[in-house]
Design a protein around this motif. Structure first.
Motif, PDB file in Angstrom:
ATOM      1  N   ILE A   1      -2.318  -2.260   6.558  1.00  0.00           N
ATOM      2  CA  ILE A   1      -2.656  -0.847   6.701  1.00  0.00           C
ATOM      3  C   ILE A   1      -3.237  -0.636   8.091  1.00  0.00           C
ATOM      4  O   ILE A   1      -4.239  -1.260   8.462  1.00  0.00           O
TER       5      ILE A   1
ATOM      6  N   SER B   1      -0.919  11.602  -2.555  1.00  0.00           N
ATOM      7  CA  SER B   1      -2.208  11.449  -3.228  1.00  0.00           C
ATOM      8  C   SER B   1      -2.709  10.015  -3.098  1.00  0.00           C
ATOM      9  O   SER B   1      -1.936   9.080  -2.829  1.00  0.00           O
ATOM     10  N   ARG B   2      -4.000   9.836  -3.290  1.00  0.00           N
ATOM     11  CA  ARG B   2      -4.571   8.490  -3.213  1.00  0.00           C
ATOM     12  C   ARG B   2      -3.966   7.577  -4.282  1.00  0.00           C
ATOM     13  O   ARG B   2      -3.706   6.396  -4.036  1.00  0.00           O
ATOM     14  N   ARG B   3      -3.725   8.140  -5.452  1.00  0.00           N
ATOM     15  CA  ARG B   3      -3.145   7.342  -6.537  1.00  0.00           C
ATOM     16  C   ARG B   3      -1.740   6.867  -6.167  1.00  0.00           C
ATOM     17  O   ARG B   3      -1.395   5.696  -6.374  1.00  0.00           O
ATOM     18  N   GLU B   4      -0.936   7.774  -5.588  1.00  0.00           N
ATOM     19  CA  GLU B   4       0.425   7.402  -5.222  1.00  0.00           C
ATOM     20  C   GLU B   4       0.417   6.367  -4.093  1.00  0.00           C
ATOM     21  O   GLU B   4       1.215   5.437  -4.084  1.00  0.00           O
ATOM     22  N   TYR B   5      -0.518   6.523  -3.163  1.00  0.00           N
ATOM     23  CA  TYR B   5      -0.623   5.571  -2.059  1.00  0.00           C
ATOM     24  C   TYR B   5      -0.961   4.178  -2.588  1.00  0.00           C
ATOM     25  O   TYR B   5      -0.335   3.184  -2.200  1.00  0.00           O
ATOM     26  N   VAL B   6      -1.938   4.107  -3.481  1.00  0.00           N
ATOM     27  CA  VAL B   6      -2.322   2.814  -4.060  1.00  0.00           C
ATOM     28  C   VAL B   6      -1.176   2.236  -4.886  1.00  0.00           C
ATOM     29  O   VAL B   6      -0.934   1.019  -4.870  1.00  0.00           O
ATOM     30  N   ASN B   7      -0.435   3.086  -5.578  1.00  0.00           N
ATOM     31  CA  ASN B   7       0.702   2.601  -6.367  1.00  0.00           C
ATOM     32  C   ASN B   7       1.798   2.004  -5.473  1.00  0.00           C
ATOM     33  O   ASN B   7       2.481   1.051  -5.863  1.00  0.00           O
TER      34      ASN B   7
ATOM     35  N   LEU C   1       1.193   0.411  -2.716  1.00  0.00           N
ATOM     36  CA  LEU C   1       0.670  -0.911  -2.381  1.00  0.00           C
ATOM     37  C   LEU C   1       0.856  -1.882  -3.549  1.00  0.00           C
ATOM     38  O   LEU C   1       1.202  -3.056  -3.347  1.00  0.00           O
ATOM     39  N   LYS C   2       0.644  -1.384  -4.757  1.00  0.00           N
ATOM     40  CA  LYS C   2       0.854  -2.227  -5.945  1.00  0.00           C
ATOM     41  C   LYS C   2       2.320  -2.647  -6.051  1.00  0.00           C
ATOM     42  O   LYS C   2       2.633  -3.795  -6.379  1.00  0.00           O
ATOM     43  N   ASP C   3       3.221  -1.712  -5.772  1.00  0.00           N
ATOM     44  CA  ASP C   3       4.651  -2.030  -5.810  1.00  0.00           C
ATOM     45  C   ASP C   3       4.981  -3.125  -4.804  1.00  0.00           C
ATOM     46  O   ASP C   3       5.788  -4.019  -5.073  1.00  0.00           O
TER      47      ASP C   3
ATOM     48  N   ARG D   1       6.964   7.596  -3.496  1.00  0.00           N
ATOM     49  CA  ARG D   1       6.816   6.267  -4.102  1.00  0.00           C
ATOM     50  C   ARG D   1       8.171   5.686  -4.461  1.00  0.00           C
ATOM     51  O   ARG D   1       8.441   4.500  -4.209  1.00  0.00           O
TER      52      ARG D   1
END
Length: 241
Positions: free
Chosen positions: A183, A163-169, A171-173, A90
């Motif tokens: 994607i 992780s899914r959380r890191e992947y979504v983060n 995208l948020k960034d 990330r």
């Protein structure tokens, strides 16, 4: 020229400038090639994050930096490679998104592969270059260099679990930094050569379908506009034309 394009871009002149965040290049070579079709004369940066400390990962960083510089022209990508060392994926992705480009030439679209969708592919050169297609033969020296590049990536690219959380983060960034994101999924099944053959056999027009998913969010129209414009750009390039 760079100073002149510092001004805010008008919507009529907007073109996608792409930063592709690549994990394992052997698994995303077809998506890299597709992103090359999307840029429509815009900027294309292929970014790769080496997870680790710079002191400990210096050799790996230098090997990958040199390998990427050789790989991009070998794949016929009109792109600039950029390799970053960071403690996490990330943080590395954030640094690439924040610093890539120069002046008004900066990425406005981030491309990522779908998480945990490794293709199991272990080759970089399944997409033949025009010269390979015409002659059917890759010169011996070029074949040796391709094998060397593949071996460098096998030895130096460590597939980090995202992780899914890191992947979504990530995208948020991208959104916080003012980027759109795309994607890519199931590109391991894309075979442009087979599509071209199918088109010649069918002797009829083929379509690119763009599905606009309904949404109650006011800004959804922006996603619709981006999807339509990217579909049009693809329609105008390479085998898709």
């Amino acid at each position: 020229y760079l100073l002149k394009i510092q001004k805010k871009e008008h919507v009529k002149n907007w073109r996608p400038s792409i930063l592709f965040l690549v994990g394992v290049p052997q698994e995303e070579v077809r998506l890299m090639d597709f992103a090359n079709n999307l840029k429509k004369g815009g900027l294309y940066i292929v970014g790769h994050v080496v997870v680790g400390d710079l002191d400990e990962s210096r050799t790996r960083f230098e090997n990958l930096r040199d390998a990427w510089n050789d790989l991009v022209p070998e794949l016929l990508l009109k792109a600039f490679p950029s390799v970053m060392v960071a403690p996490t994926l990330r943080q590395g992705a954030h640094s690439l998104m924040a610093t890539s480009g120069l002046g008004g030439m900066r990425p406005n679209c981030i491309v990522l592969g779908f998480p945990e969708e490794g293709s199991g592919c272990d080759t970089l050169f399944e997409i033949a270059s025009p010269g390979d297609v015409e002659t059917g033969i890759v010169p011996e020296q070029r074949t040796i260099r391709r094998e060397e590049l593949l071996q460098i990536f096998r030895e130096n690219v460590v597939k980090s679990h995202l992780s899914r959380r890191e992947y979504v983060n990530i995208l948020k960034d991208a959104i916080r930094l003012g980027h759109s994101f795309l994607i890519g999924r199931n590109f391991r099944a894309l075979d442009k050569a087979a599509l071209a053959v199918e088109y010649l056999k069918a002797r009829r027009s083929m379509t690119i379908d763009v599905w606009l998913l309904p949404s109650l969010r006011p800004k959804a129209i922006l996603s619709f506009s981006l999807a339509l414009q990217l579909g049009y750009i693809v329609h105008r390039t390479d085998v898709w034309a």
